[in-house]
Design an enzyme around this catalytic site. Sequence first.
Site, mmCIF file in Angstrom:
data_model
loop_
_atom_site.group_PDB
_atom_site.id
_atom_site.type_symbol
_atom_site.label_atom_id
_atom_site.label_comp_id
_atom_site.label_asym_id
_atom_site.label_seq_id
_atom_site.Cartn_x
_atom_site.Cartn_y
_atom_site.Cartn_z
ATOM 1 N N GLU A 328 0.801 -1.221 0.000
ATOM 2 C CA GLU A 328 0.000 0.000 0.000
ATOM 3 C C GLU A 328 0.836 1.273 0.000
ATOM 4 O O GLU A 328 0.430 2.312 -0.525
ATOM 5 C CB GLU A 328 -0.936 0.023 1.225
ATOM 6 N N ASP A 370 19.813 19.885 -30.343
ATOM 7 C CA ASP A 370 20.035 20.813 -31.444
ATOM 8 C C ASP A 370 21.456 21.349 -31.328
ATOM 9 O O ASP A 370 22.149 21.114 -30.332
ATOM 10 C CB ASP A 370 19.008 21.946 -31.356
#
Length: 629
Positions: A328, A370
Site C-alpha cells: 500500500e 540541437d
Amino acid sequence: MTQIINTRPLLQEKQQPQTPEWLISHHITTSTEATLASLDAGSQGLTAEQVADRQHRFGPNEIAVKKAPPALIQWLQAFNNPFIYVLLALAIVSFVTDYWIPLRAGDKPDLTSVIIMSCMILFSTLLRFVQEFRTNKAADALNSLVEVTVNVRRQDEQHQSVVLSVPRHEIVPGDIVMLSAGDIVPADLRLLESSSLQLNQSVLTGETLPVEKHARVHAEESQAEISEQALLHQPAIALMSTSVLSGSATAVVVATGEDTWYGSLAGKISGAAPKTAFDKGVNSVSWLLIRFMLLMVPVVFLINGLTKGEWTEALFFSLAVAVGLTPEMLPMIVSTNLAKGAMALASRKVVVKRINAIQNLGAMDILCTDKTGTLTDDNIILAGALTADGFDDIHVAEMAWLNSYLQQGINNPMDRAINDYATQQGIARRLLHIRKADELPFDFTRRCLSVSVYDDHGRQQLICKGASEEMLARCTRVLSGKEEVLLTPEHLQHYRDYVAEKNRQGYRVLLMGSKTLSPENALRRLRHDDECDLTLCGILCFLDPVKQGAESALASLKARGVQVKVLTGDNAEVTAKICRDLRLSAGIPLQGPDIAAMDDETLKQQLASHTIFARLTPSDKTRIVTLLQ
C-alpha cells in the site's frame, strides 16, 4: 464597400490535398496581384466586416497548444494510474469484507485496512496533483508575459487605409502586415514589397546566419506541392515564428493558425503524450500483482475450502491474502520521490510539467540535441582578421571596423561581431577620429558594403567588404606583404579553394578590398561603379563558438553511458567542426535529403551508426526522435 466573398474555397475546393506546402506554393507561383485577388484582399487592407467574417470562419491565429485542464480535472487525472486502480479495488473489497459483512452479521467491523489504503491513495494523488498544478501555473504565467502585437493595414469606417497595432491572434488571411527589424512573423506571409529584408529562421532550420528575402517571384517555379526544404528557402515567403533581423517589408497573410506550416508541425506533436518508462514500469508492476492475485486468490480459496469446509471463511481469507500482497505504501513512496526530484530540478530553474517524466530523465540512454543555441552560443564572433596571405593583422581588423561602424544600413550579425571584436581590442578608441565621407549600403544584388573615409593625409579611401565571389569579381590586385600584385587566375582559384576549406572547417568568410579614390571621384557621391579595380587586402573569418560548459556536459553524459545525437538544420561541415571542438565523435553526417529518401525501417538501421544529422527540417527531427524511442 468592398464586397465580402468566401475565401475558404482557396483552401478547400481543390483537387490537391490541402497541406500548408500546397497553399504556400500556390502563392509563390503567382503575381502579387493574383495573390491579393485570390484572398479577396487589397493593398488598402481589409474592412472591419471582412475581418470579423474571417475571424469567425478561420478562427484565432493560434497554433495547437495542449493547455492544462481545470484543477478538479487535473486531480482526477492523478488517479489514472494502474496501481491506484488496484488499491481502489482492494479498498472496496476490504470495505465489504471487513466492515459491511461483519456489520450485517452483528460482529465488530474493522476499517483499518480501508483507511490505510484510502489514505495512501489520497496522499499519493494529492502530492502528484499539487506538484503538476504548480508547474502548470508557472508555465501559464510565463506564457502570459509574452504578448505579441502586429502592425496591419486595415480600412476604417470611412474606408480610409490606416495602420493598426493588433494582437497576433486577431490576424486573418488577407491582412496586410508591415514588418520591421525585431518583429516576429505572425503568420505565413507572401511578401508584396521588401527592402533589405533578412530573417532569422533558426527556430525552423537551425541555421545561424540570416536568410535574404524579397518579393520577386520565380516564374519557373512549379505549382506542384513543394518540399519542406524548398519551402524554407523560398525568397517571397516568410513563415510563422521566424523573426526579422533587419530591413522591412509589406506582406499579405496567406495562412493563419493551424493552416500555417509551423502550425501543422505543432499539430503533429501536440497529441497525446507517449507513455514514459515510468508509466510502462508501473503498468508492468500492476499487472504482475494482478496476475499474482488471480493465481493466488483462487488457490488459497480452494485449499481452505476443501480442507476446512468453511467456504465463506475461505473466501474472506483469500481476499485478505490479496490485500496483504499489495504494498500500500508504494504509490506514496514513488510520488514522494518524484516530487522531490521535481523540486530539485526547480531549484536549477527547470520546470517539470509531467512528474512521471523525471524517471525518463534519469533513465536516458540517448540524448538528441540541437546545435544552434544549445551546443553553441548562437552569437557569431569574429574568429580571425587575416591578411590576403593568411596572417593575423590588426590593420585588417581596423579596416573592417571602419566599414561596419560607419555604415548606416543593415546591422547584421557579422557587423555586430566586428564591432564587438574592435571594442575588445581597443580599436574603437584608436580610430574614433577617422571621418566618414560616404557609403554604399549593402544590398542583396551586389552582396557587399562600401564606406569611404578620409585618411591621415586627407585622401579618400574606399573600404569594401562582401561575399567571396562578389569581392573576387571586383578585385584586380592583391596585397601580398607590402606590395600590390596583379590578381591572376591562379590567385583566384587559390582564394576560392581557401574559402571552401574554411567553410568546411565551419567558418563563414567575407573578403575585403580597398583603393584610394582619385581626386575627381572624391568630390562626388559614391557610385556602384566605384566598387571596381579594388585591391584584395583582408579575409574575415566568423564562427558561432561553442557554449561554455557544453564540452564538460557532453563528457559527463558520456561517462554516464548516454549517447548524444546532434539534430540540426545547419550544414554538415559547420556541425562537424562544432562536434570536433567539443570532443564529440562526429563520424559521417547523415543529411536531410538522404533521410527523406529512406523509409522508416532503413532510417532506423542508420540511426545507431551516426552522430550528426544535418540539414534537417523540423519534421525530420520529430521523425528521428520517434524512431529512437
